[in-house]
Design an enzyme around this catalytic site. Sequence first.
Site, mmCIF file in Angstrom:
data_model
loop_
_atom_site.group_PDB
_atom_site.id
_atom_site.type_symbol
_atom_site.label_atom_id
_atom_site.label_comp_id
_atom_site.label_asym_id
_atom_site.label_seq_id
_atom_site.Cartn_x
_atom_site.Cartn_y
_atom_site.Cartn_z
ATOM 1 N N HIS B 128 1.598 2.546 -9.151
ATOM 2 C CA HIS B 128 2.559 2.650 -7.948
ATOM 3 C C HIS B 128 3.793 1.876 -8.810
ATOM 4 C CE1 HIS B 128 4.616 1.849 -4.325
ATOM 5 N NE2 HIS B 128 3.822 2.834 -3.656
ATOM 6 N N ASP B 205 -4.318 -4.261 -8.323
ATOM 7 C CA ASP B 205 -3.834 -3.687 -7.299
ATOM 8 C C ASP B 205 -4.664 -2.919 -6.358
ATOM 9 O OD1 ASP B 205 -2.498 -1.987 -5.463
ATOM 10 O OD2 ASP B 205 -1.149 -1.268 -6.844
ATOM 11 N N GLN B 208 -5.236 0.698 -2.484
ATOM 12 C CA GLN B 208 -5.941 1.874 -2.197
ATOM 13 C C GLN B 208 -7.384 1.682 -2.186
ATOM 14 O OE1 GLN B 208 -4.379 4.451 -0.528
ATOM 15 N NE2 GLN B 208 -2.073 3.992 -1.099
ATOM 16 N N LYS B 231 -2.682 -0.767 5.271
ATOM 17 C CA LYS B 231 -3.413 0.038 4.840
ATOM 18 C C LYS B 231 -5.034 -0.157 5.203
ATOM 19 C CE LYS B 231 -0.446 1.201 0.959
ATOM 20 N NZ LYS B 231 0.287 2.350 1.218
#
Lengths: 151, 411
Positions: B128, B205, B208, B231
Site C-alpha cells: 500500500h 503491515d 488487512q 479495519k
Amino acid sequence: MDSELRELYQQVILDHNKSPRNFKKLEDANHHAEGHNPLCGDHLDVYLQLENDVVKDISFIGNGCAISKSSASLMTAIVKGKTKEEAEHLFEKFHDLVTGNLKDANEIEALGKLAVFQGVQEFPARVKCASLAWHTLHNALNNKEEKISTE
Amino acid sequence: MIKDLKLLDVHKIRKDFPILHTTVHGKPLVYFDNAATTQKPLCVIQKEEEYYKTLNSNIHRGVHSLSQKATTAYEQAREKVLRFINASRLSEIIITKGTTDSINLVASSFGKKFIKEGDEIIISHLEHHSNIVPWQLLCEEKKAVLKVIPINDKGEIIFEAFEKLISEKTKFISVVYVSNSLGTVNPVKEIIQLAHSKNIPVLIDAAQAIQHFKIDVQGLDCDFLAFSGHKLYAPTGVGILYGKEKYLEDMPPYQGGGDMIESVTFEKTTYNSLPYKFEAGTPNIAGVIGMGMAIDYLNELGMDLISSYEKDLFEYANAKLSAVEKLKPIGTADQKLSVFSFMLEGIHPHDIGTILDFDGIAIRTGHHCTQPVMQRFGIPATARISISFYNTKEEIDFTADALKKVFEVFG
C-alpha cells in the site's frame, strides 16, 4: 433499470465511450496538456492546434471511465473551430451544468449535445470524471504544460 | 477429539451491526468495501457514547476520579490488544492513529537513528502507498536505497528474488501481510526467518490481516507489527504499533509533546518510559476504548470461527464471481483471502462502482492506494469486492446478478 442511472449513462455518452471522436495524438499540435484524476486512475492528454486563438484542431488520448472518455470526446467535437474565449466560456457553463448550478433551460439547451451530462449532477463522485477533459483543455489553451490533477 | 461443530450464525451477527439494516437508493445495503473500512457493531458505538457520557476526561494526568477511571479504561484497551496479538509486554504496545501513523513512526524514528547513506531497505511490490512513501521519504533524506521484491503474474512475491535482494547493506524490511488490492497472503514467517538469519529487523503491515485471522507476534517473531482499529470493527483514528522493546528502547521519540516526557527544562528533556515515549499528546481516548470493545466482540465470536466462515464465503464468492461472463479476476495467488479484485471486459471499474451502487452494493473501485500493483498488471484500476464475516452467500449471488446488469447498461 433506474431512470437516474439511465439519465447518467445516456445513449450519446455510451456511444462516445465506445467510439470516441478525435481519439489520437495530434502530430502538429502546438499546445498540449496532461490531466490526471488519481481517485480513479483516469489519465488523458489533450492536443491543440491553436491559430490566432482559434482551435483549428483538437484531439485527445487517454484512459478513463465512460463518463470521462465520452466527455473528452464530446468536448473535442464541440470545441473544434471555436475561439479560445468561446471554449473557456463553454467550460464554465459545462462546469455549472455538472455541478447542478446551471438551472436556466435556455442556457442548458445552448450547450447542445453537452447537455447529456446533466445527469452527472446527481453523482457528486463523478463530477471530476466529467470535468477532467475540460480542466485539461483549459490548461492546454493557456499553454500550461504541467500535469493537472482534479484531486 | 470431538470436532467443534460450532458455526457462526451470520443472521444473528448481522443484528449487531445497525448500518447493515439501512438502505441505499432504496435497496438494502450490501457492504463489500470491508478492506477500506469495516462496519461497527452496536457495542462499539455504545462504548464510545458511554465514554463521552460518563467518563470523559483526560488520561494520565488528573488525580480526580474521572481521569483515573478514563485512564484505567484506556489502559485496559492496551491490555486487550496485548492479549489479542499475544504480545508479552505492555511496553511493546504503542497506540497510534492507524497503520499509516505506525509505519511512519518506525520509518521516521528507526530511520533517524539507524539508517545511513548507502543502506538498503526492502519492501514488496504489493505494498500500500503507506508502506512505500514513508520509506521513500527516509531514503531520500538519508541517501539510502529502496529495494522492491517483485511479484509474479498471479500477484505473489517471488521469494527467490527476495533471497537475492538481501545483502550486507539491507538494514530494514517492511512487508505487507495481506495485499489490500489483490488479497495475496505473503509468506511473512519465511521472510522474517530469513531476515533474522541476517539480523535484519522486519515490520509487518497487518492492516488487512488482523481482522481475518489470529496473529501471534511472538510466534511470528516479527519486530514490528502495524494495524488500524477501523479495519478491526473499531472506530477510525486509532491503531497499533507493536514493536520489540530492544528496538523501541533505542529509537528516539517520534513526536514531542505532553505525555511522552519525564521531565522538561529548557536545557534538557528526559523522556517517558515505553510505550508512552511514543505517545505524545492527548489521544483518541474514546476510540481506543472502542477498539478494546471491538476486540472483546471479536473474541466472543472467536477469531478461528471468523476465519473459517470467511474462508468458506470467499471460496464461494471466488467461484461465483469468476463465473460471471467477461469478468477477469486480478490477482490469483494460491494463498489469498477476503479480497476479490476484477475487471469487466470493456468497462471501466468506476462505471461498475456507480452501477452497483444503484443496487445498494458498495464496492471499491480505483487503484486502492497500490498504484505499483496496477502498473504491474498494466491496468489503471480494478473493481474490488472485500468480504467480512457479516456478509452472506445471498449477497454474493445478488452481486453476481448485478454485475450482469452492468453489461445491460452498456448494451
